[in-house]
Write an enzyme that holds these catalytic residues in place. Sequence first.
Site, PDB file in Angstrom:
ATOM      1  N   LYS A  80     109.236  -4.220 -56.740  1.00  0.00           N
ATOM      2  CA  LYS A  80     110.177  -4.931 -56.991  1.00  0.00           C
ATOM      3  C   LYS A  80     111.257  -4.872 -57.788  1.00  0.00           C
ATOM      4  O   LYS A  80     112.574  -5.035 -57.798  1.00  0.00           O
ATOM      5  CB  LYS A  80     109.917  -6.629 -56.917  1.00  0.00           C
ATOM      6  CG  LYS A  80     109.007  -7.026 -55.624  1.00  0.00           C
ATOM      7  CD  LYS A  80     108.199  -8.491 -55.927  1.00  0.00           C
ATOM      8  CE  LYS A  80     107.329  -8.550 -56.856  1.00  0.00           C
ATOM      9  NZ  LYS A  80     106.136  -7.831 -56.242  1.00  0.00           N
ATOM     10  N   THR A  81     110.670  -4.645 -59.115  1.00  0.00           N
ATOM     11  CA  THR A  81     111.477  -4.108 -60.393  1.00  0.00           C
ATOM     12  C   THR A  81     112.349  -2.899 -59.864  1.00  0.00           C
ATOM     13  O   THR A  81     113.586  -2.952 -60.510  1.00  0.00           O
ATOM     14  CB  THR A  81     110.588  -4.051 -61.513  1.00  0.00           C
ATOM     15  OG1 THR A  81     109.857  -5.256 -61.710  1.00  0.00           O
ATOM     16  CG2 THR A  81     111.409  -3.621 -62.897  1.00  0.00           C
ATOM     17  N   ASP A 125     111.563 -11.564 -63.589  1.00  0.00           N
ATOM     18  CA  ASP A 125     110.030 -11.040 -62.866  1.00  0.00           C
ATOM     19  C   ASP A 125     109.437 -12.425 -62.945  1.00  0.00           C
ATOM     20  O   ASP A 125     109.746 -13.440 -63.932  1.00  0.00           O
ATOM     21  CB  ASP A 125     109.651  -9.969 -63.746  1.00  0.00           C
ATOM     22  CG  ASP A 125     108.631  -9.518 -62.681  1.00  0.00           C
ATOM     23  OD1 ASP A 125     108.312  -9.653 -61.650  1.00  0.00           O
ATOM     24  OD2 ASP A 125     107.832  -8.586 -63.409  1.00  0.00           O
ATOM     25  N   THR A 174     105.311 -13.029 -56.992  1.00  0.00           N
ATOM     26  CA  THR A 174     104.218 -12.683 -56.302  1.00  0.00           C
ATOM     27  C   THR A 174     104.013 -14.037 -55.576  1.00  0.00           C
ATOM     28  O   THR A 174     102.938 -13.888 -54.577  1.00  0.00           O
ATOM     29  CB  THR A 174     103.142 -12.273 -57.114  1.00  0.00           C
ATOM     30  OG1 THR A 174     102.819 -13.401 -58.098  1.00  0.00           O
ATOM     31  CG2 THR A 174     103.370 -10.814 -57.658  1.00  0.00           C
ATOM     32  N   ARG A 233     102.194   1.598 -57.224  1.00  0.00           N
ATOM     33  CA  ARG A 233     101.996   1.495 -58.552  1.00  0.00           C
ATOM     34  C   ARG A 233     100.413   2.131 -58.666  1.00  0.00           C
ATOM     35  O   ARG A 233     100.110   3.010 -59.837  1.00  0.00           O
ATOM     36  CB  ARG A 233     101.886   0.185 -58.979  1.00  0.00           C
ATOM     37  CG  ARG A 233     101.493   0.002 -60.855  1.00  0.00           C
ATOM     38  CD  ARG A 233     101.545  -1.413 -61.151  1.00  0.00           C
ATOM     39  NE  ARG A 233     102.751  -2.008 -60.881  1.00  0.00           N
ATOM     40  CZ  ARG A 233     103.232  -3.165 -61.086  1.00  0.00           C
ATOM     41  NH1 ARG A 233     102.182  -4.064 -60.985  1.00  0.00           N
ATOM     42  NH2 ARG A 233     104.461  -3.556 -61.034  1.00  0.00           N
TER      43      ARG A 233
END
Length: 356
Positions: A80-81, A125, A174, A233
Amino acid sequence: MAIISDDSGLEKRVKKNPVIKPETIEYDNTFENTIRPKDFESYIGQTSLKETLKIILEAAKRRNKPLDHMLFYGPPGLGKTTIAGVIASQMGVEIKITSAPALERPRDIIGILMSLKGGEILFIDEIHRLNKVAEEILYPAMEDFTLDMTTGKTQTAKTLRIPLPKFTLIGATTKAGELSSPLRDRFGMIHRLEFYTVEELAKVVERTAKILEIDITPDGARAIGMRSRGTPRIANRLVKRVSDFAIVKYDGKIDERVANESLDILKIDEFGLDNTDRALLNLIIEKYDGGPVGVETIAAALSEDVRTIEDVCEPYLLQAGLLQRTPRGRKVSPEGYRHLGKKMPSMQTRLFGEED
């Protein structure tokens, strides 16, 4: 220099070590910065999202207007980032990155909004954790690009409307369901990021290995991708750990055998489950007859936080079909029993309709 005396009375001159000041120590985040893609071509996965964004970005450029506000949600580690950074890079604008817990006081969000320039992107975030005051400040900023401020007290109080440059807010969360409806409805685009396939994760591993100058074969990359829980990740983290094993225990090259043996040592199985995941499934099977059991009970029995169970363990276990969430609680699925090599009890067999 310092002067000390030993037992014989003789003096010795000892040079003092230099004092390490806290401000001289910097956090090394070069790994994250190095492997983050800067354009859509190097951003692997999320194909439908990329195609949609390409059209939206091109349309905004032709109109010569800022992008609509966007909300990305999904499990952690899916990019997302990173996608927010790619959008900023493709639009040729700056991006300011912060997180909702850091915006505790009104002046925090006001300061960021006042510092924005036309067309810039503000990325928040975990936006579902914004407090109510920050949300109220964002409403007019998102809709009318104005900042409503109150000066004075009681009878002398005045409301000021300060114009803001047109900007784009990109929120990441999330837990999209925990966003208030007024905030969620102000986003022009809402998109859920999906778990990655093994093939996509293998490409992520190969790309990361190339950047870090790690020697890896396609089979080795796929082996790591299979155990990465559908999350880039995790794939990036595992390729570094497997590389350590390859350098110390093998000839430095990561192939399928080296990857599998290294991940076995790290207690990560072929489904990507670690000790905590297996302990959760085994707990439900052995202590609660396969479920259903409440998440609070599971967390207490494992000495884990409820949020850790819900945000870290459950999403992938549910996605992989190893765990089921019911109104009465969590229960292990037939696939979960098979993966752990356990036989389903008769009650569970009748419930799921499988042979004993």
